[in-house]
Design a protein around this motif. Structure first.
Motif, PDB file in Angstrom:
ATOM      1  N   TRP A  62       0.828  -1.205   0.000  1.00  0.00           N
ATOM      2  CA  TRP A  62       0.000   0.000   0.000  1.00  0.00           C
ATOM      3  C   TRP A  62       0.864   1.257   0.000  1.00  0.00           C
ATOM      4  CZ3 TRP A  62      -4.160   1.766  -1.712  1.00  0.00           C
ATOM      5  CH2 TRP A  62      -4.551   3.069  -1.387  1.00  0.00           C
ATOM      6  N   HIS A  63       1.971   1.240   0.717  1.00  0.00           N
ATOM      7  CA  HIS A  63       2.853   2.414   0.719  1.00  0.00           C
ATOM      8  C   HIS A  63       3.302   2.741  -0.704  1.00  0.00           C
ATOM      9  CE1 HIS A  63       5.862   5.289   2.021  1.00  0.00           C
ATOM     10  NE2 HIS A  63       6.762   4.644   1.297  1.00  0.00           N
ATOM     11  N   GLU A  64       3.653   1.720  -1.482  1.00  0.00           N
ATOM     12  CA  GLU A  64       4.089   1.958  -2.863  1.00  0.00           C
ATOM     13  C   GLU A  64       2.941   2.480  -3.716  1.00  0.00           C
ATOM     14  OE1 GLU A  64       7.239   1.851  -3.335  1.00  0.00           O
ATOM     15  OE2 GLU A  64       7.575   0.957  -1.374  1.00  0.00           O
ATOM     16  N   ILE A  65       1.746   1.898  -3.537  1.00  0.00           N
ATOM     17  CA  ILE A  65       0.576   2.350  -4.300  1.00  0.00           C
ATOM     18  C   ILE A  65       0.255   3.801  -3.959  1.00  0.00           C
ATOM     19  CG2 ILE A  65      -1.920   2.060  -4.588  1.00  0.00           C
ATOM     20  CD1 ILE A  65      -1.493  -0.956  -4.116  1.00  0.00           C
ATOM     21  N   SER A  66       0.199   4.104  -2.678  1.00  0.00           N
ATOM     22  CA  SER A  66      -0.236   5.441  -2.253  1.00  0.00           C
ATOM     23  C   SER A  66       0.740   6.526  -2.698  1.00  0.00           C
ATOM     24  CB  SER A  66      -0.415   5.481  -0.730  1.00  0.00           C
ATOM     25  OG  SER A  66       0.812   5.305  -0.063  1.00  0.00           O
ATOM     26  N   LEU A  80       9.887  -3.667  -3.311  1.00  0.00           N
ATOM     27  CA  LEU A  80       9.077  -4.813  -2.907  1.00  0.00           C
ATOM     28  C   LEU A  80       9.938  -5.963  -2.397  1.00  0.00           C
ATOM     29  CD1 LEU A  80       6.240  -5.023  -5.604  1.00  0.00           C
ATOM     30  CD2 LEU A  80       6.143  -4.036  -3.312  1.00  0.00           C
ATOM     31  N   TYR A  81      11.056  -6.217  -3.066  1.00  0.00           N
ATOM     32  CA  TYR A  81      11.931  -7.311  -2.647  1.00  0.00           C
ATOM     33  C   TYR A  81      12.495  -7.045  -1.254  1.00  0.00           C
ATOM     34  CZ  TYR A  81      15.352 -11.092  -3.062  1.00  0.00           C
ATOM     35  OH  TYR A  81      16.075 -12.250  -2.865  1.00  0.00           O
ATOM     36  N   LYS A 119      12.457   2.460 -14.676  1.00  0.00           N
ATOM     37  CA  LYS A 119      11.822   1.151 -14.543  1.00  0.00           C
ATOM     38  C   LYS A 119      11.266   1.026 -13.128  1.00  0.00           C
ATOM     39  CE  LYS A 119      12.991  -0.501 -18.626  1.00  0.00           C
ATOM     40  NZ  LYS A 119      11.976  -0.809 -19.666  1.00  0.00           N
ATOM     41  N   ARG A 120      10.073   0.449 -13.022  1.00  0.00           N
ATOM     42  CA  ARG A 120       9.456   0.236 -11.719  1.00  0.00           C
ATOM     43  C   ARG A 120       9.087  -1.235 -11.589  1.00  0.00           C
ATOM     44  NH1 ARG A 120       7.880   5.452  -9.626  1.00  0.00           N
ATOM     45  NH2 ARG A 120       8.100   7.043 -11.265  1.00  0.00           N
ATOM     46  N   TYR A 121       9.333  -1.783 -10.405  1.00  0.00           N
ATOM     47  CA  TYR A 121       9.093  -3.205 -10.143  1.00  0.00           C
ATOM     48  C   TYR A 121       7.718  -3.325  -9.483  1.00  0.00           C
ATOM     49  CZ  TYR A 121      10.153  -8.009  -8.589  1.00  0.00           C
ATOM     50  OH  TYR A 121      10.151  -9.359  -8.383  1.00  0.00           O
ATOM     51  N   MET A 122       6.734  -3.860 -10.239  1.00  0.00           N
ATOM     52  CA  MET A 122       5.372  -3.974  -9.730  1.00  0.00           C
ATOM     53  C   MET A 122       4.894  -5.411  -9.635  1.00  0.00           C
ATOM     54  SD  MET A 122       3.614  -0.775 -11.708  1.00  0.00           S
ATOM     55  CE  MET A 122       4.596   0.678 -12.080  1.00  0.00           C
ATOM     56  N   GLN A 123       5.788  -6.377  -9.813  1.00  0.00           N
ATOM     57  CA  GLN A 123       5.401  -7.780  -9.714  1.00  0.00           C
ATOM     58  C   GLN A 123       4.800  -8.047  -8.341  1.00  0.00           C
ATOM     59  OE1 GLN A 123       8.595 -10.500 -10.361  1.00  0.00           O
ATOM     60  NE2 GLN A 123       7.432 -12.297  -9.743  1.00  0.00           N
ATOM     61  N   ASN A 124       3.626  -8.667  -8.316  1.00  0.00           N
ATOM     62  CA  ASN A 124       2.956  -8.864  -7.033  1.00  0.00           C
ATOM     63  C   ASN A 124       2.146 -10.153  -7.057  1.00  0.00           C
ATOM     64  OD1 ASN A 124       2.378  -8.040  -4.399  1.00  0.00           O
ATOM     65  ND2 ASN A 124       0.408  -7.194  -5.012  1.00  0.00           N
ATOM     66  N   VAL A 155      10.956 -12.177  -7.805  1.00  0.00           N
ATOM     67  CA  VAL A 155      12.258 -12.480  -8.402  1.00  0.00           C
ATOM     68  C   VAL A 155      13.063 -11.186  -8.436  1.00  0.00           C
ATOM     69  CG1 VAL A 155      13.465 -13.370 -10.421  1.00  0.00           C
ATOM     70  CG2 VAL A 155      11.194 -14.257  -9.836  1.00  0.00           C
ATOM     71  N   PRO A 156      14.234 -11.142  -7.815  1.00  0.00           N
ATOM     72  CA  PRO A 156      14.998  -9.891  -7.776  1.00  0.00           C
ATOM     73  C   PRO A 156      15.555  -9.522  -9.137  1.00  0.00           C
ATOM     74  CG  PRO A 156      16.338 -11.683  -6.943  1.00  0.00           C
ATOM     75  CD  PRO A 156      14.959 -12.258  -7.159  1.00  0.00           C
TER      76      PRO A 156
END
Length: 356
Positions: free
Chosen positions: A157-161, A184-185, A254-259, A264-265
């Motif tokens: 949520w912190h990343e989304i907000s 996220l990782y 680039k943004r890492y949004m895999q959820n 995978v790093p």
């Protein structure tokens, strides 16, 4: 290499009796801050606003790890460090969500807390609330994993907000750091280490201190600050750009949004060829059935575009995937828009930092 292999190895050599942090009734009643430790900016020698000669580099060496303190302290070393099996790791993020996992576990298991737990978690994109009923959680449900899942959802949520304008410092937007390559990782690694620390006979802070050092070693962390700096330089103009200043939202490329069910790093190209990445398992999504993380969205969220059939502005952890999908589409649209504008600014040379 899956996280499960590392966690099994650590648990097998650790005593079975758990030692969670000892929290007073007052500490239990007041959850940790939404951001416990100051977040790092991804990049090196990044300009800050229009302040001349001010550059930000939040990288560190293994020698600076220090000792962990619940909710932070001067004994800790925090910053970004590169690992050959786990990519870039943000120690501040990691420590935050280890501590959140510990706090939530104590809330779940403490006799001092009521059966129905309702935590007002402040405002982050809107008023945020966590609710669960302890007696409704079946005995077979792993409380450690449940605490880790809740902590991880708080991190998501912190990343989304922050994409939608939430910020720690008023008037300083944080979209520039939303879903950065290591976020996220690092968050999930922190939750995983928090779970392991809670299962150790060691005092929580000592357990995190030892687990962090051994985990970074197993992830093949580089030793010197210069090595992390060079790793960051290798992904300049691929994952981030020095041509933009904090808090410009185009700082990240680039943004890492895999959820999904695992993370995978992102590794440097040469490490992808020679190393097996350490994949982290996210605690089971079915654990979301035992709690509600609700947010009443503020006006910055285009609710009608994201949820055309939704009534009201309240979302929960079960809506996160749709929000992330919207952010992914917006990110692609913005990338295509800015790609049409050529950058004619000359590339700036920088000097490598030195340890100490």
């Amino acid at each position: 290499m899956k996280w499960i292999f590392i966690s099994l190895w650590v648990v097998l050599i650790a005593p079975a009796q758990a030692k969670a942090p000892v929290l007073s009734a007052k500490e239990l009643a007041h959850p940790p801050a939404k951001v416990i430790r100051i977040c790092c900016a991804f990049g090196s020698e990044v300009s800050v606003g229009r302040i001349p000669f001010v550059k930000k580099t939040d990288i560190m060496s293994l020698d600076d790890l220090g000792t962990h303190r619940y909710l932070g302290g001067p004994s800790e070393g925090n910053g970004i460090i590169y690992t050959q099996k786990g990519g870039f790791v943000d120690l501040g993020h990691l420590r935050d969500y280890a501590d959140w996992t510990a706090y939530l576990y104590v809330m779940l298991t403490s006799e001092e807390t009521k059966d129905v737990i309702t935590l007002a978690l402040g405002t982050e994109g809107g008023p945020k609330m966590l609710t669960l009923k302890k007696s409704s959680i079946p005995s077979h449900v792993d409380r450690y994993e449940l605490a880790g899942r809740m902590a991880y959802d708080l991190s998501v949520w912190h990343e989304i907000s922050t994409w939608f304008g939430a910020s720690y410092i008023p008037m300083v937007p944080e979209r520039f750091s939303s879903f950065s390559p290591e976020d996220l990782y690092s968050n999930l690694l922190g939750a995983r280490l928090g779970i392991l620390a809670l299962q150790s006979e060691l005092e929580y802070e000592e357990a995190i201190t030892q687990l962090l050092a051994s985990t970074l070693k197993s992830l093949v962390a580089v030793d010197e600050i210069e090595e992390t700096f060079l790793a960051m330089e290798k992904v300049e103009d691929l994952w981030w750009t020095r041509e933009k200043a904090i808090p410009n939202k185009r700082l990240l490329l680039k943004r890492y949004m895999q959820n999904g069910s695992e993370l995978v790093p992102w590794l440097l190209p040469e490490d992808v060829q020679r190393e097996v990445p350490c994949i982290l398992d996210i605690p089971d999504e079915r654990l979301r059935n035992y709690y509600d993380l609700t947010i009443k969205l503020n006006a910055r969220f285009p609710v009608a575009r994201i949820f055309p059939l939704k009534e009201g502005r309240v979302v929960s952890q079960n809506d996160f995937d749709e929000l992330i999908l919207f952010i992914e589409k917006e990110s692609v649209r913005l990338d295509e828009k800015y790609a049409k504008k050529p950058n004619t600014k000359p590339k700036r040379e920088v000097k490598k930092p030195t340890a100490g």
